[in-house]
Design a protein around this motif. Structure first.
Motif, PDB file in Angstrom:
ATOM      1  N   ASN A  80      33.585  49.178  49.660  1.00  0.00           N
ATOM      2  CA  ASN A  80      34.129  49.390  49.312  1.00  0.00           C
ATOM      3  C   ASN A  80      35.048  48.366  49.024  1.00  0.00           C
ATOM      4  OD1 ASN A  80      32.617  51.796  48.897  1.00  0.00           O
ATOM      5  ND2 ASN A  80      34.176  52.851  49.105  1.00  0.00           N
ATOM      6  N   LYS A 176      28.419  49.146  33.646  1.00  0.00           N
ATOM      7  CA  LYS A 176      29.289  48.289  35.771  1.00  0.00           C
ATOM      8  C   LYS A 176      29.665  46.959  35.584  1.00  0.00           C
ATOM      9  CE  LYS A 176      27.090  51.926  38.495  1.00  0.00           C
ATOM     10  NZ  LYS A 176      26.411  52.860  39.689  1.00  0.00           N
ATOM     11  N   GLU A 206      32.334  57.378  44.163  1.00  0.00           N
ATOM     12  CA  GLU A 206      32.649  56.681  43.143  1.00  0.00           C
ATOM     13  C   GLU A 206      33.616  56.029  44.058  1.00  0.00           C
ATOM     14  OE1 GLU A 206      32.030  58.589  39.771  1.00  0.00           O
ATOM     15  OE2 GLU A 206      30.606  57.428  39.354  1.00  0.00           O
ATOM     16  N   ASN A 233      33.130  50.767  41.714  1.00  0.00           N
ATOM     17  CA  ASN A 233      31.108  51.114  41.068  1.00  0.00           C
ATOM     18  C   ASN A 233      30.973  51.872  40.050  1.00  0.00           C
ATOM     19  OD1 ASN A 233      32.254  53.186  42.332  1.00  0.00           O
ATOM     20  ND2 ASN A 233      30.019  53.864  44.039  1.00  0.00           N
TER      21      ASN A 233
END
Length: 260
Positions: A80, A176, A206, A233
């Motif tokens: 992430n 996005k 997310e 994301n």
């Protein structure tokens, strides 16, 4: 974007990296997690064979010639946006590194393990320096060995390519952002505006990743200038117009990146 400009990207990788922060915390030299623009310009300067720091109080040749470039950065193979970090200590006993007794300096650093970033460059072939970057990157050639933060950590690149389709994004549709992007409002306000996104039933969790990163230099004080960056994301609503934060482009009819 003018007709002459070309967008290319390449995936920059290293076994280890050290993007040194200018401050020290309890005797430990800390690293930025994300590749930032001044560090990327240094890597590009090495690839193109430009000179580095030579004189106190004078910016290096590569920075003066490349600081105008528009770039985008996308973390690869990360958690992430986060990379694994380790703390290492080593001795510098050359006698030239410190005035401590015995001439031995103990250095403690936080380093990145296997950092990887997709770097985008908007280049104008009418500029000789930018044409050189275009040619060398796409042909996998470098005048000087690039490294990620210090010369112990050599770097290389793969997947160099040019994009045939690029257009400025108009924020008329939900979207996005594939790259990291700068924001202009406080973190708490930014998250609060998007709290409804966390409640959606997405196929993958997310996330929001935040980091304050250098984007250039104050040329009077010779210090970094910063911007607050986000990597996420989540799908943003069209009503979340971030055009004031910078230039956003749609590439390959799908991905959106911010060039800064």
């Amino acid at each position: 974007m003018s007709e002459n400009q070309r967008l290319i990207s390449f995936d920059l990788k290293a076994e280890m990296g050290f993007l040194k922060k200018p401050d020290i915390n309890d005797g430990i030299y800390l690293t930025y997690n994300m590749l930032h623009k001044p560090a990327l310009l240094g890597i590009l300067g090495a690839i193109a064979g430009m000179k580095g720091y030579e004189q106190n109080g004078r910016f290096p040749d590569y920075y003066q010639r490349l600081k105008h470039l528009k770039t985008a950065i996308l973390p690869l193979e990360s958690n992430n946006g986060n990379y694994t970090k380790e703390i290492v200590s080593y001795n510098n006993s050359t006698g030239l590194a410190s005035n401590e007794s015995g001439g031995n300096l103990v250095v403690t650093e936080q380093i990145l393990l296997k950092p990887a970033y997709r770097c985008f460059l908007l280049l104008n072939p009418d500029n000789p320096d930018e044409q050189t970057l275009y040619d060398t990157i796409l042909s996998y050639k470098a005048e000087f060995l690039p490294y990620l933060g210090k010369n112990d950590f050599s770097a290389w690149w793969v997947n160099a390519k040019e994009y045939s389709s690029i257009e400025k994004f108009d924020f008329k549709h939900d979207y996005k952002v594939a790259s990291i992007f700068a924001k202009t409002e406080a973190v708490k306000n930014f998250v609060a505006k998007n709290m409804n996104l966390f409640a959606s039933r997405a196929k993958e969790p997310e996330f929001f990743y935040f980091e304050k990163l250098p984007v250039g230099f104050d040329e009077t004080l010779f210090q970094y200038t910063y911007a607050d960056f986000v990597y996420s994301n989540v799908t943003f609503k069209a009503s979340m117009n971030m055009s004031e934060a910078g230039d956003f482009y749609r590439i390959n009819t799908e991905d959106i990146i911010q060039l800064f």
